[in-house]
Write a protein that holds these residues in place. Structure first.
Motif, mmCIF file in Angstrom:
data_model
loop_
_atom_site.group_PDB
_atom_site.id
_atom_site.type_symbol
_atom_site.label_atom_id
_atom_site.label_comp_id
_atom_site.label_asym_id
_atom_site.label_seq_id
_atom_site.Cartn_x
_atom_site.Cartn_y
_atom_site.Cartn_z
ATOM 1 N N ARG A 1 23.703 11.815 5.366
ATOM 2 C CA ARG A 1 23.803 10.354 5.345
ATOM 3 C C ARG A 1 22.470 9.716 5.700
ATOM 4 N N ALA A 2 21.761 10.318 6.658
ATOM 5 C CA ALA A 2 20.425 9.816 6.988
ATOM 6 C C ALA A 2 19.468 10.026 5.817
ATOM 7 N N LEU A 3 19.612 11.162 5.128
ATOM 8 C CA LEU A 3 18.759 11.439 3.979
ATOM 9 C C LEU A 3 19.011 10.424 2.865
ATOM 10 N N ALA A 4 20.250 9.953 2.716
ATOM 11 C CA ALA A 4 20.553 8.950 1.692
ATOM 12 C C ALA A 4 19.732 7.680 1.922
ATOM 13 N N VAL A 5 19.620 7.282 3.172
ATOM 14 C CA VAL A 5 18.802 6.105 3.491
ATOM 15 C C VAL A 5 17.338 6.382 3.177
ATOM 16 N N LEU A 6 16.869 7.582 3.535
ATOM 17 C CA LEU A 6 15.482 7.939 3.260
ATOM 18 C C LEU A 6 15.201 7.948 1.759
ATOM 19 N N ARG A 7 16.151 8.444 0.972
ATOM 20 C CA ARG A 7 15.962 8.475 -0.485
ATOM 21 C C ARG A 7 15.773 7.063 -1.035
ATOM 22 N N LEU A 8 16.555 6.110 -0.551
ATOM 23 C CA LEU A 8 16.432 4.736 -1.030
ATOM 24 C C LEU A 8 15.071 4.146 -0.671
ATOM 25 N N VAL A 9 14.598 4.441 0.537
ATOM 26 C CA VAL A 9 13.287 3.944 0.953
ATOM 27 C C VAL A 9 12.191 4.557 0.079
ATOM 28 N N LEU A 10 12.270 5.868 -0.145
ATOM 29 C CA LEU A 10 11.269 6.547 -0.969
ATOM 30 C C LEU A 10 11.318 6.042 -2.412
ATOM 31 N N LEU A 11 12.539 5.784 -2.932
ATOM 32 C CA LEU A 11 12.664 5.288 -4.295
ATOM 33 C C LEU A 11 12.043 3.897 -4.423
ATOM 34 N N ALA A 12 12.326 3.048 -3.431
ATOM 35 C CA ALA A 12 11.757 1.701 -3.480
ATOM 36 C C ALA A 12 10.229 1.762 -3.483
ATOM 37 N N ASN A 13 9.671 2.662 -2.685
ATOM 38 C CA ASN A 13 8.218 2.810 -2.644
ATOM 39 C C ASN A 13 7.678 3.301 -3.998
ATOM 40 N N THR A 14 8.350 4.277 -4.582
ATOM 41 C CA THR A 14 7.894 4.823 -5.866
ATOM 42 C C THR A 14 7.982 3.793 -6.985
ATOM 43 N N VAL A 15 9.087 3.053 -7.062
ATOM 44 C CA VAL A 15 9.243 2.027 -8.098
ATOM 45 C C VAL A 15 8.181 0.942 -7.936
ATOM 46 N N GLY A 16 7.964 0.509 -6.711
ATOM 47 C CA GLY A 16 6.965 -0.522 -6.466
ATOM 48 C C GLY A 16 5.569 -0.077 -6.847
ATOM 49 N N MET A 17 5.209 1.157 -6.452
ATOM 50 C CA MET A 17 3.873 1.664 -6.773
ATOM 51 C C MET A 17 3.703 1.878 -8.275
ATOM 52 N N THR A 18 4.796 2.294 -8.960
ATOM 53 C CA THR A 18 4.713 2.496 -10.409
ATOM 54 C C THR A 18 4.447 1.173 -11.127
ATOM 55 N N LEU A 19 5.182 0.140 -10.764
ATOM 56 C CA LEU A 19 4.987 -1.166 -11.402
ATOM 57 C C LEU A 19 3.613 -1.741 -11.073
ATOM 58 N N TYR A 20 3.156 -1.505 -9.847
ATOM 59 C CA TYR A 20 1.859 -2.042 -9.445
ATOM 60 C C TYR A 20 0.711 -1.361 -10.196
ATOM 61 N N ARG A 21 0.859 -0.045 -10.455
ATOM 62 C CA ARG A 21 -0.222 0.721 -11.094
ATOM 63 C C ARG A 21 0.086 1.068 -12.557
ATOM 64 N N LEU A 22 0.980 0.327 -13.180
ATOM 65 C CA LEU A 22 1.400 0.677 -14.536
ATOM 66 C C LEU A 22 0.233 0.623 -15.528
ATOM 67 N N ASP A 23 -0.739 -0.228 -15.279
ATOM 68 C CA ASP A 23 -1.896 -0.316 -16.188
ATOM 69 C C ASP A 23 -2.735 0.958 -16.159
ATOM 70 N N ASN A 24 -2.608 1.760 -15.105
ATOM 71 C CA ASN A 24 -3.391 2.993 -15.010
ATOM 72 C C ASN A 24 -2.728 4.166 -15.746
#
Length: 381
Positions: A19-42
C-alpha cells in the motif's frame, strides 16, 4: 500451534508495504509525466515517447490494483513489472537519441525494484537492481558522476528495503506468536485456578473425610484421591506443552505425581494448581531425592505405610516436604550411619540437594514420624 498466525502477521506487513508502494508509484509517475512533457522537445521520436508515457500510466494503475490482493502477487506479475521497467529503460537511446542525459522512465523504474524487494526480500531486490542498473549504464555513451550516483543509490536502497521488509515480517510473526502463547497461557492459568478452587478442593475434602465415615467411605476417599491425581495430571499435560525451539523444562509437579503413582494408594502428592517449571536436570534431581525418601519409607516403615508429598512454589525457591507416620529416627542414628560408612541419606538426599544449592532438613523423633523438607533455589527458566 500452527504456523497460520505467524504467516498472517507476515502477510499483513507485506500488505502494508505494498500500500505504501502504491503511493510511491503515483509520486514517481507524476514526476515522470511532468519531466516528459517538460523535455518533450528533446525527444527524437516524440510519438514513441508519449506512447511509452501512456504505457507507464496504464501499467501503474494495473500494478497498484494487482499488488493490492495477495493472491494476485504471482511471479508472473513481478516479472512483467520488471520487464516493462526494463523495456522503457532500454528504449531511451532510440526515443531520445544519442547523448541523452535522462532516461525515458527516469525514477519510475524504482516501483518495480521496490516490488521485488518487498516480495522477494533483499535477494530479489539485488537481482532487480543489478539488471536495471547494468542496463542504465550500458545504454549510455559515457558515465557521469550524476549517473553513477543514481545507480549507486538504487543498488543500495533496493536490498536495504528488502532486508527491512524481511525483518519487519519476522518481528511481526514473533510478536503474533508471543501474543497467542500469552493468551493461551492466561486461559490455561484461569482454567487451572477454576479447577483448583472447585473440583480439586472438593475431591481433596472427600479424600480426607471419606475414611471417617467408615465402610464405603474409605473406598470413596481412595477413589476421590485417585481422581484428584488424574485430574491434576491432565491439567499439567496441557500446561507443559512446549513450543519448538524452547529450552528443555519440566513440570516438577507432574514428575512428582508420576513418582507417587508407583506406590498407589499409599502415597499422596499435593501440588500447586499451576505448573512448577524447572530446568529438566533440576527437576530430575529433585524427583530422585523424593524417590529416595519414599524408598526409605518403604524400607523402614513398610511397603504399605502411607507417605505424603507436598510441593510448594514460593517464587524464588521451591519446597518439597516428604512425611510419613512411622516410628521416627532416633537421635544420632544418621550420624552413626555416616560413621559406619553408610552414606545413603547423606549422599542420595542431602548431597543431591546440596549440589543444587539447596538444603535438606530432617524433622524426626521417636514415635512422631519423619519429615524431610527439601528447599531448592529456583533457577531462571
Amino acid at each position: 500451534m500452527t504456523d497460520a498466525g505467524p504467516l498472517d502477521a507476515a502477510l499483513a506487513v507485506e500488505n502494508r508495504m505494498f500500500r505504501a508502494l502504491a503511493v510511491l508509484r503515483l509520486v514517481l509517475l507524476a514526476n515522470t509525466v511532468g519531466m516528459t512533457l517538460y523535455r518533450l522537445d528533446n525527444f527524437t521520436h516524440r510519438e514513441v515517447g508519449l506512447a511509452l508515457t501512456v504505457l507507464m500510466v496504464v501499467w501503474t494503475a494495473v500494478a497498484i490494483w494487482a499488488y493490492d490482493a495477495p493472491h494476485r502477487r504471482l511471479p508472473a506479475l513481478l516479472v512483467a513489472d520488471l520487464a516493462i521497467a526494463f523495456a522503457t529503460l532500454l528504449s531511451s537511446p532510440f526515443v531520445k537519441g544519442d547523448g541523452f542525459n535522462a532516461t525515458v522512465p527516469g525514477f519510475w523504474i524504482t516501483g518495480a525494484l521496490m516490488a521485488w524487494a518487498i516480495h522477494w526480500r533483499w535477494v530479489g531486490a539485488l537481482v532487480a537492481a543489478t539488471l536495471l542498473c547494468a542496463t542504465d549504464l550500458l545504454i549510455r555513451d559515457g558515465i557521469s558522476q550524476t549517473n553513477y550516483g543514481h545507480v549507486f543509490l538504487l543498488m543500495i536502497a533496493g536490498p536495504i528495503v528488502g532486508y527491512m521488509c524481511g525483518s519487519l515480517q519476522q518481528m511481526a510473526a514473533e510478536r503474533d506468536r508471543a501474543e497467542r502463547e500469552a493468551a493461551i497461557a492466561g486461559e490455561r492459568a484461569r482454567l487451572a485456578r477454576a479447577v483448583h478452587d472447585g473440583v480439586l478442593q472438593v475431591l481433596a475434602l472427600v479424600q480426607r473425610k471419606g475414611p471417617e465415615l467408615g465402610g464405603d467411605g474409605t473406598r470413596l476417599g481412595q477413589l476421590a484421591g485417585e481422581q484428584e491425581q488424574a485430574l491434576r495430571s491432565l491439567i499439567r499435560q496441557q500446561d507443559t506443552l512446549q513450543t519448538p525451539g524452547a529450552s528443555p523444562v519440566e513440570d516438577l509437579g507432574g514428575v512428582l505425581e508420576r513418582l507417587g503413582n508407583r506406590r498407589p494408594p499409599v502415597t499422596s502428592v499435593v501440588t500447586p494448581g499451576a505448573p512448577v517449571e524447572l530446568p529438566m536436570v533440576v527437576a530430575t534431581e529433585v524427583a530422585a531425592v523424593v524417590g529416595a525418601c519414599l524408598d526409605n519409607v518403604a524400607a523402614h516403615v513398610g511397603e504399605d505405610a502411607p507417605a505424603w508429598v507436598l510441593l510448594e512454589d514460593l517464587g524464588d525457591r521451591i519446597v518439597v516436604s516428604v512425611r510419613d507416620e512411622g516410628p521416627g529416627i532416633p537421635s544420632g542414628r544418621l550420624h552413626a550411619a555416616v560413621e559406619a560408612g553408610r552414606l545413603g541419606v547423606s549422599e542420595s538426599i542431602r548431597g543431591r540437594i546440596r549440589d543444587l544449592g539447596g538444603t535438606a532438613e530432617l524433622f524426626s523423633s521417636p514415635g512422631t514420624g519423619t519429615e524431610w523438607e527439601l528447599t531448592v533455589p529456583r533457577p531462571v527458566v
